[in-house]
Write an enzyme that holds these catalytic residues in place. Structure first.
Site, PDB file in Angstrom:
ATOM      1  CG  HIS A   1     -25.113-130.505 -69.039  1.00 34.30           C
ATOM      2  ND1 HIS A   1     -24.282-131.151 -68.586  1.00 34.30           N
ATOM      3  CD2 HIS A   1     -26.028-130.238 -68.346  1.00 34.30           C
ATOM      4  CE1 HIS A   1     -24.723-131.375 -67.279  1.00 34.30           C
ATOM      5  NE2 HIS A   1     -25.704-130.776 -67.141  1.00 34.30           N
TER       6      HIS A   1
ATOM      7  CG  ASP B   1     -31.184-126.000 -65.986  1.00 30.77           C
ATOM      8  OD1 ASP B   1     -31.502-126.288 -64.917  1.00 30.77           O
ATOM      9  OD2 ASP B   1     -29.850-126.065 -66.160  1.00 30.77           O
TER      10      ASP B   1
END
Length: 429
Positions: free
Chosen positions: A306, A364
């Protein structure tokens, strides 16, 4: 802190103010740098540039911390719900009983779309992407609610917020129905927010859909976890567009367009696509991990790492547990994609390559698996993301509006093109 930063350029020294946030984040204020030194900073992707001061969301990527208005995301996911979190983000405090009831009643009241808007849906081809429809329809909404597009009081902003949060759900459900070639289902005033969304998406004239509490809670939690995430691409887009004086509806529409990008809101779709390719190709997990470490292989391990988090994404931890609950509720004993996802996570977390680079599962990685199990197709994943992120966008629009800072956002650049040259006539080219 009264410290100043000292900058030396071409033999000249400049002192720059230092600002400190409530969580001891330190920022060097360069607002007057160009005026003083004729220099600017260069930061492609704005990874080290603070565009604003905000009191909405705090993230500590190194420690894996996410808080809305100071409240840890773990507490909100366990004890709260999406509508209460929406109120918290926009107004800064959790609602009391009367405030929550009033806001919920407004969501129920404003769930319907103007009937003329149905003709707009009919103008889209059946193959139209739901995100294109969502962005266009939010802009179209402003034509029917122009008295709320630029709310000039807290009362009108509350109504405008309720209209957007309620109607985006109806727009999403209608675009889903259009994609499936099924008749629209109107909102049911007796249902709560998420239950109503699922009803409008999956009910048929001859068959009423009633989601179980487990499924409803799972989707509610997904929306909650996506409700805000500091100055991400779409939120920064909303703030930048709003800085021009653009109205609330058009600013939100711009956020939808930004979220549509595969590197932002489309990441969970990419996870499902990756898992399906691994499954269909019968690829070995250990081989996938090795390919992911080879930049020339063309294979990327989606759902890991991320831009902000250098630790395990706290939202992913929450969704991992919810994933098990959803599969138990739906009596799915074995799902090949979930099995692959778990093995990938286990293999990656044991590999020094991923640990050294802080490549942990992000939100996700599991959200797409849950949405897929519920029956939501991948082209609707980003639409659900937009529904969840809407309260955060509204909160940032409000924060900018109340800040009194009316300067339009206008980044600078370092020009790298031709120096001055003369025009060449056509016959000499």
């Amino acid at each position: 802190m009264s410290e100043e930063a000292l900058l030396k350029i071409n033999g000249h020294e400049y002192t720059l103010p230092v600002t400190v946030g409530s969580e001891d984040e330190i920022g060097i204020d360069i607002q007057k740098l160009r005026a003083q030194s004729k220099c600017i900073t260069l930061d492609p992707g704005y990874g080290n540039t603070g565009s604003c001061e905000s009191a909405i969301t705090f993230i500590d990527g190194e420690k894996g911390i996410l808080r809305y208005r100071g409240i840890p995301i773990e507490e909100l996911a366990l004890k709260s719900n999406f509508i209460e979190v929406a109120y918290l983000l926009i107004w800064g405090e959790l609602p009391n009983k009367a405030e929550r009831e009033s806001f919920s009643n407004q969501l129920t009241e404003h769930a319907l779309l103007h009937e003329n808007l149905k003709h707009h849906f009919e103008g889209f081809p059946g193959s139209a992407h739901p995100m294109a429809i969502l962005s266009a329809m939010i802009n179209a909404l402003s034509c029917y609610h122009d008295d709320f597009t630029c709310p000039n009081s807290e009362e009108t902003l509350e109504t405008a917020s309720a209209k957007l949060i309620s109607k985006i759900r109806t727009i999403a459900a209608f675009s889903f129905k259009m994609f499936r070639g099924e008749p629209f289902r109107y909102p049911d005033p007796k249902r709560q927010y998420v239950s109503n969304l699922l009803h409008m998406m999956f009910s048929l004239p001859h068959k009423r859909y009633d989601a179980s509490p487990v499924i409803t809670r799972a989707l509610d939690t997904i929306l909650t976890l996506h409700a805000d995430h500091e100055q991400n691409c779409s939120t920064s887009t909303v703030r930048m567009v709003a800085s021009s004086g653009a109205n609330l509806f058009s600013s939100i529409s711009s956020g939808v367009c930004s979220l549509w990008g595969p590197l932002h809101g489309g990441a969970n779709m990419a996870v499902i696509d990756m898992l399906e390719k691994i499954h269909q190709g019968g690829l070995d997990i250990s081989k996938c991990v090795e390919m992911a470490k080879n930049k020339d292989s063309g294979f990327r391990l989606m759902g890991f790492g991320h831009r902000v988090y250098k630790n395990y994404d706290p939202r992913a931890k929450i969704l991992k547990g919810i994933c098990d609950e959803v599969f138990d509720e739906l009596k799915i004993d074995q799902d090949p994609l979930l099995d692959i996802a778990r093995k990938l996570e286990e293999a990656a977390l044991e590999d020094s390559y991923f640990k050294d680079r802080n490549l942990y599962p992000n939100v996700d990685f599991y959200s797409g698996i849950i949405l897929r199990a519920i029956g939501i197709p991948t082209n609707m994943f980003t639409v659900l993301f937009a529904i969840g992120r809407l309260p955060g966008w509204i909160a940032h629009w409000r924060e900018l509006y109340l800040s009194g800072d009316k300067r339009i956002s206008r980044p600078r650049q370092i020009y790298t093109g031709h120096t001055e040259r003369s025009y060449t006539p056509m016959e000499e080219r």
